[in-house]
Design a protein around this motif. Structure first.
Motif, short mmCIF file in Angstrom:
data_model
loop_
_atom_site.label_atom_id
_atom_site.label_comp_id
_atom_site.label_asym_id
_atom_site.label_seq_id
_atom_site.Cartn_x
_atom_site.Cartn_y
_atom_site.Cartn_z
N GLU A 34 -46.16 -19.56 21.82
CA GLU A 34 -46.38 -21.00 21.99
C GLU A 34 -45.92 -21.76 20.74
N MET A 35 -46.21 -21.17 19.56
CA MET A 35 -45.81 -21.81 18.31
C MET A 35 -44.29 -21.90 18.21
N LEU A 36 -43.60 -20.83 18.63
CA LEU A 36 -42.14 -20.83 18.61
C LEU A 36 -41.59 -21.97 19.45
N GLU A 37 -42.10 -22.09 20.67
CA GLU A 37 -41.64 -23.16 21.57
C GLU A 37 -41.93 -24.53 20.98
N ARG A 38 -43.11 -24.67 20.41
CA ARG A 38 -43.51 -25.96 19.81
C ARG A 38 -42.60 -26.31 18.64
N ASN A 39 -42.30 -25.32 17.78
CA ASN A 39 -41.42 -25.55 16.64
C ASN A 39 -40.01 -25.92 17.06
N MET A 40 -39.50 -25.24 18.12
CA MET A 40 -38.14 -25.52 18.60
C MET A 40 -38.05 -26.96 19.12
N ARG A 41 -39.09 -27.40 19.81
CA ARG A 41 -39.11 -28.79 20.29
C ARG A 41 -39.12 -29.76 19.12
N GLN A 42 -39.86 -29.42 18.06
CA GLN A 42 -39.93 -30.29 16.89
C GLN A 42 -38.58 -30.33 16.16
N LEU A 79 -39.64 -25.24 9.31
CA LEU A 79 -39.92 -24.79 10.68
C LEU A 79 -39.12 -23.54 11.03
N GLU A 80 -37.87 -23.47 10.58
CA GLU A 80 -37.04 -22.30 10.86
C GLU A 80 -37.59 -21.06 10.16
N LYS A 81 -38.12 -21.23 8.94
CA LYS A 81 -38.76 -20.10 8.25
C LYS A 81 -40.00 -19.64 9.02
N LEU A 82 -40.79 -20.60 9.50
CA LEU A 82 -41.96 -20.25 10.30
C LEU A 82 -41.56 -19.51 11.57
N ASN A 83 -40.45 -19.95 12.18
CA ASN A 83 -39.97 -19.31 13.40
C ASN A 83 -39.57 -17.87 13.15
#
Length: 562
Positions: free
Chosen positions: A409-417, A456-460
């Motif tokens: 879910e976090m991945l999807e949320r980050n990609m949208r951001q 965000l990319e690092k978090l991903n």
């Protein structure tokens, strides 16, 4: 300064290939390299006949990105922004990614250096936006031209249509093939099924559109459902929803189809064609969606159907052989290939050739259950070894830091951001080019957005790693549960049925070949292969042997596989 250089070029259309041949582009880059004697050419990455709107369709481009990550070069030379990408987001994202690898891009025609030029990214953004807008205009012009072509009944594609020969831009009736089309409709309207028609086509020596004498049910169905034979042309059976993605999808009503009366010669009357469609609709069975369309087959839910394959490569079809007095079903398995072509014996009776036809025998489902009982209760009866295996896997799971369950879910949320931030950068570019904000404000705001994207990319990356660990742990958890279930089962009832979870987790595949089964076990047991001949097995005798605890015919290990 000595630099390791890569060249990227793209030729997207036949017209472009004529006015700017690939050889000319190679010469263009050779001239540039000759003027920079301190540069060393590492590789040329060239995509031919590929759209520029999506980088994922360009194999050479993707290979170049992988090589850049491995630091095989530090400079990419390409002609212009439109050669690199016609999608603004792709252009900005990929040049930023390349920066993190320490790779610069030089757009020679636009004279943009992505690292050294102070206004490089601003100018790059402007050029990429212009290229994307040009792609959009081209797409709109193509669609407008297509509508005119539709109204004029222009034929698209160059595939074979049974019954016609392509002469220039027209389809002319092929008498021999046309007789085959008429024969198919005649037989169908007289009540013959598709499989029966398939056999008759072969018996009469007729050929498919590709010249084959071996027919499949799909060949017959394609003829019966093609409105071209009654004079109708249907456009927009597929459409492209996004000009940037350029991926065709089947049209189930999302856009209006276009129907026109063609000028070609009809092979069947509209009335006969419509009658054939009515019959086909009555014969069609299965679940449908809300729009009334037939849904595709759901995956096989039977464990043996998922694991067992024929030695010819086809899956095995399961059907009920008979019902027992207690109401339970007995199943028989047969090669799917034989269902489409018929068995060799059946074809011989019809006077059809048998060359290339799978001659594997069918088998009763109880043979699989008996073998599973033998393999898992006798061959794998060492409970101590099984316990050690379970403990080792449990230890592996425990040693790995437990991943967050909401990482997906976090991945999807980050990609949208990230997409949102990229849109904001694109808006900043528009505002800067229109003079609504100064370059200083543009750089400041863009820097903040880029830093947020980088974080965000690092978090991903961290999320993706944890997701992989989670999936691996979940697979081990399933195996541990299966092993535990197996130990509990055999501890209290040596005749208990092997649970499907055990079979699913420990059997990769079962290959059947004329009475002999080969069981391929997964790496948890060293990729073992067990072979069992069953041609002389009789169900009643085997049941008596099992009741008397007599050892079944030996199931032998034949080594391991990789």
């Amino acid at each position: 300064m000595a630099r390791k250089v890569a060249i990227y070029a793209r030729v997207s259309t036949e017209h472009e290939a004529q006015i700017s041949a690939l050889e000319n582009q190679v010469q263009y880059y050779d001239d540039i390299l000759s003027r920079h004697t301190d540069w060393t050419l590492v590789d040329r990455y060239i995509d031919e006949g590929i759209t520029g709107t999506s980088i994922h369709k360009r194999d050479s481009f993707m290979r170049m990105l992988r090589d850049a990550k491995e630091k095989k070069f530090d400079l990419i030379v390409t002609r212009e922004v439109s050669r690199f990408a016609r999608n603004t987001v792709d252009t900005l994202q990929q040049t930023r990614t390349l920066k993190t690898y320490g790779v610069e891009v030089w757009f020679t025609e636009d004279n943009i250096w992505t690292m050294n030029d102070e206004d490089g990214e601003l100018r790059l953004s402007i050029m990429a936006t212009l290229a994307q807008n040009e792609s959009k205009k081209i797409s709109q012009r193509v669609k407008a031209g297509q509508m005119i072509s539709f109204k004029n009944g222009v034929l698209y594609g160059n595939g074979n249509i049974l019954g016609y020969d392509r002469v220039g831009d027209k389809l002319v009736v092929n008498k021999e093939q046309a007789d085959t089309v008429k024969r198919i409709f005649e037989l169908y309207l007289k009540g013959n099924g598709v499989r029966k028609i398939q056999d008759i086509m072969e018996q009469e020596g007729r050929k498919t559109a590709t010249g084959l004498t071996r027919w499949q049910s799909g060949n017959v169905n394609r003829v019966l459902q093609n409105p071209f034979y009654c004079g109708r042309i249907v456009y927009r059976k597929q459409y492209v929803p996004d000009y940037l993605v350029q991926k065709k999808i089947n049209n189930h009503g999302a856009v209006d189809k276009v129907y026109v009366e063609g000028t070609h010669e009809k092979l069947v009357s509209p009335e006969d064609f419509d009658r054939a469609q009515e019959i086909r609709e009555k014969h069609r069975t299965g679940k449908r969606d809300k729009a009334g369309r037939l849904l595709g087959q759901s995956p096989c839910k039977n464990i043996w159907g998922n694991k067992c394959v024929c030695s010819c490569g086809h899956a095995m079809n399961r059907r009920v052989a008979h019902k027992a007095k207690d109401g339970s079903d007995s199943f028989v398995y047969q090669c799917y290939g034989q269902l489409r072509t018929g068995t060799p014996e059946g074809r011989r009776k019809k006077g059809l050739d048998t060359e290339g036809i799978c001659d594997n025998s069918s088998f009763m489902g109880w043979k699989l259950e008996v073998q599973a009982d033998f393999i898992f209760k006798k061959v794998l009866s060492n409970k101590e070894a099984i316990y050690k295996e379970a403990m080792a896997m449990a230890q592996d799971v425990a040693e790995v830091k437990a991943p967050e369950r909401n990482d997906k879910e976090m991945l999807e949320r980050n990609m949208r951001q990230i997409e949102k931030f990229n849109r904001q950068i694109a808006n900043l570019v528009d505002m800067c080019t229109e003079g609504d904000i100064s370059r200083e404000v543009f750089r400041s705001k863009k820097k903040k957005l880029e830093d947020q994207i980088l974080n965000l990319e690092k978090l991903n990356d961290e999320c993706r790693q944890r997701v992989l660990e989670l999936e691996d742990n979940e697979a081990k958890d399933r195996r541990i549960d299966s092993l535990s279930e197996f130990i509990r089962m055999t501890a209290f009832d040596s005749r208990a049925k092997i649970p499907e979870t055990v079979i699913d987790n420990f059997v990769d595949q079962i290959v059947y070949d004329h009475g002999v089964f080969k069981w391929y076990l997964n790496p948890a047991y060293g990729n073992e292969i067990y072979s069992q001949a069953t041609s002389d097995w009789k169900k009643k005798q085997l049941q008596e042997s099992m009741n008397d605890k007599v050892l079944l015919p030996a199931c032998t290990s034949t080594g391991s596989y990789s």
